[in-house]
Scaffold this motif. Structure first.
Motif, PDB file in Angstrom:
ATOM      1  N   PHE A  49      18.202  62.683  10.380  1.00 42.88           N
ATOM      2  CA  PHE A  49      18.971  61.782  11.239  1.00 42.88           C
ATOM      3  C   PHE A  49      19.513  60.677  10.362  1.00 42.88           C
ATOM      4  N   SER A  86      11.126  68.687  11.950  1.00 47.26           N
ATOM      5  CA  SER A  86      11.830  69.545  11.003  1.00 47.26           C
ATOM      6  C   SER A  86      10.852  70.486  10.311  1.00 47.26           C
ATOM      7  N   PHE A  94      22.077  65.319  11.677  1.00 48.65           N
ATOM      8  CA  PHE A  94      22.724  64.581  12.755  1.00 48.65           C
ATOM      9  C   PHE A  94      23.174  63.255  12.153  1.00 48.65           C
ATOM     10  N   ALA A 136      17.317  68.928  14.861  1.00 51.11           N
ATOM     11  CA  ALA A 136      17.865  68.249  13.684  1.00 51.11           C
ATOM     12  C   ALA A 136      16.779  68.123  12.617  1.00 51.11           C
ATOM     13  N   ASP A 137      17.180  68.256  11.353  1.00 54.25           N
ATOM     14  CA  ASP A 137      16.245  68.065  10.240  1.00 54.25           C
ATOM     15  C   ASP A 137      16.335  66.652   9.673  1.00 54.25           C
ATOM     16  N   LEU A 195      13.778  56.058  17.519  1.00 51.80           N
ATOM     17  CA  LEU A 195      13.073  57.318  17.270  1.00 51.80           C
ATOM     18  C   LEU A 195      11.732  57.084  16.590  1.00 51.80           C
ATOM     19  N   GLN A 211      19.759  63.010  21.722  1.00 57.36           N
ATOM     20  CA  GLN A 211      19.646  64.462  21.594  1.00 57.36           C
ATOM     21  C   GLN A 211      18.365  64.856  20.866  1.00 57.36           C
ATOM     22  N   ILE A 212      18.019  64.105  19.822  1.00 55.79           N
ATOM     23  CA  ILE A 212      16.772  64.377  19.103  1.00 55.79           C
ATOM     24  C   ILE A 212      15.575  64.126  20.021  1.00 55.79           C
ATOM     25  N   GLU A 213      15.664  63.058  20.794  1.00 55.54           N
ATOM     26  CA  GLU A 213      14.596  62.750  21.751  1.00 55.54           C
ATOM     27  C   GLU A 213      14.392  63.905  22.731  1.00 55.54           C
ATOM     28  N   THR A 240      13.364  64.241  10.358  1.00 58.45           N
ATOM     29  CA  THR A 240      12.760  64.207  11.691  1.00 58.45           C
ATOM     30  C   THR A 240      11.349  64.786  11.657  1.00 58.45           C
TER      31      THR A 240
END
Length: 265
Positions: free
Chosen positions: A80, A228, A33, A77-78, A91, A70-72, A225
């Motif tokens: 960011f 991941s 991301f 995602a691997d 994050l 979106q990650i939250e 992340t």
């Protein structure tokens, strides 16, 4: 005896194939991301990575605030790759990145742009009068409360005394690339984007560069992340810190910092 010989031969073939095989890669590509302003550089890097026989990463580009949210919400995602420290810190405070993998990788600058054929001239500095330069048009910027380039731009305009004159005439875009497009298409006479964005679009020209001390330092951090599960994420992160990626980033106008950071700055 013939059966034993055939079995031994087959075993030898399998062993030979295993010994001659390249490194084992995960079935799924690494998902990155990344801030929209990184597109040109990361597209080049992904291509070079694949040409070395490694699985090309899957990159999703958007504004850093959008990607962080979106990650939250659980997006898979691997890595960011943010355009500012704030959204990486956001994050980190929720334990959604691996702090030991966090790197402040790049730096950038923000510039005032106009369509390539425009003759607009602006004197950059304290007392900056953008309202006059805009005429009846609007100033294209990323969302000034969320998009990093918009936040940097608003801070610079406030520092230079220009915000009050243009705050009601800002066309706020969902990302810095969307703001760039407004100027590139001639839909806005002026815009604020990163220097790297301006360099990537032949339909705009840089009118002036904002002083570095007029806004917070523009730093791009990257991290793996927390959720991941892709074993190749670390290899890609190492590649992003390596010489081939460094050359690609510098080609697009970024300054490579490559500073490991384990806590919010």
């Amino acid at each position: 005896m013939r059966t034993l010989t055939r079995s031994g031969f087959l075993a030898a073939l399998v062993a030979s194939a295993l010994l001659g095989a390249g490194p084992a890669w995960a079935a799924e590509p690494v998902t990155v991301f990344a801030a929209a302003s990184l597109k040109n550089a990361l597209d080049d890097i992904a291509g070079a990575y694949a040409r070395e026989g490694k699985p090309a990463p899957r990159v999703s580009y958007a504004a850093s605030n959008t990607l962080a949210k979106q990650i939250e919400q659980g997006a898979p995602a691997d890595l960011f790759f943010s355009a500012d420290l704030d959204w990486m810190d956001y994050l980190a405070k929720q334990n959604l990145i691996r702090p030991d993998t966090r790197v402040s990788l790049l730096a950038n600058s923000i510039v005032l742009i106009a369509p390539k054929d425009a003759r607009t001239e602006v004197r950059m500095g304290p007392g900056l009068d953008l309202a006059a330069a805009l005429g009846s048009g609007r100033l294209a910027m990323g969302n000034v409360e969320a998009v990093p380039a918009g936040k940097y731009g608003k801070a610079a305009l406030e520092k230079l005394g220009a915000w009050a004159g243009v705050k009601d005439r800002v066309a706020q875009a969902e990302s810095v690339r969307a703001a760039l497009l407004l100027v590139s298409r001639g839909e806005a006479p002026l815009g604020i984007v990163y220097a790297t964005d301006a360099a990537a679009d032949a339909n705009v020209r840089i009118v002036a560069t904002f002083p570095a001390d007029s806004h917070p330092p523009i730093v791009y951090p990257v991290a793996i992340t927390k959720d991941s599960a892709n074993p190749d994420a670390a290899a890609l992160l190492a590649y992003l810190r390596g010489p081939a990626a460094k050359a690609a980033f510098e080609k697009q106008g970024f300054t490579v910092l490559n500073r490991a950071t384990t806590a919010a700055q």
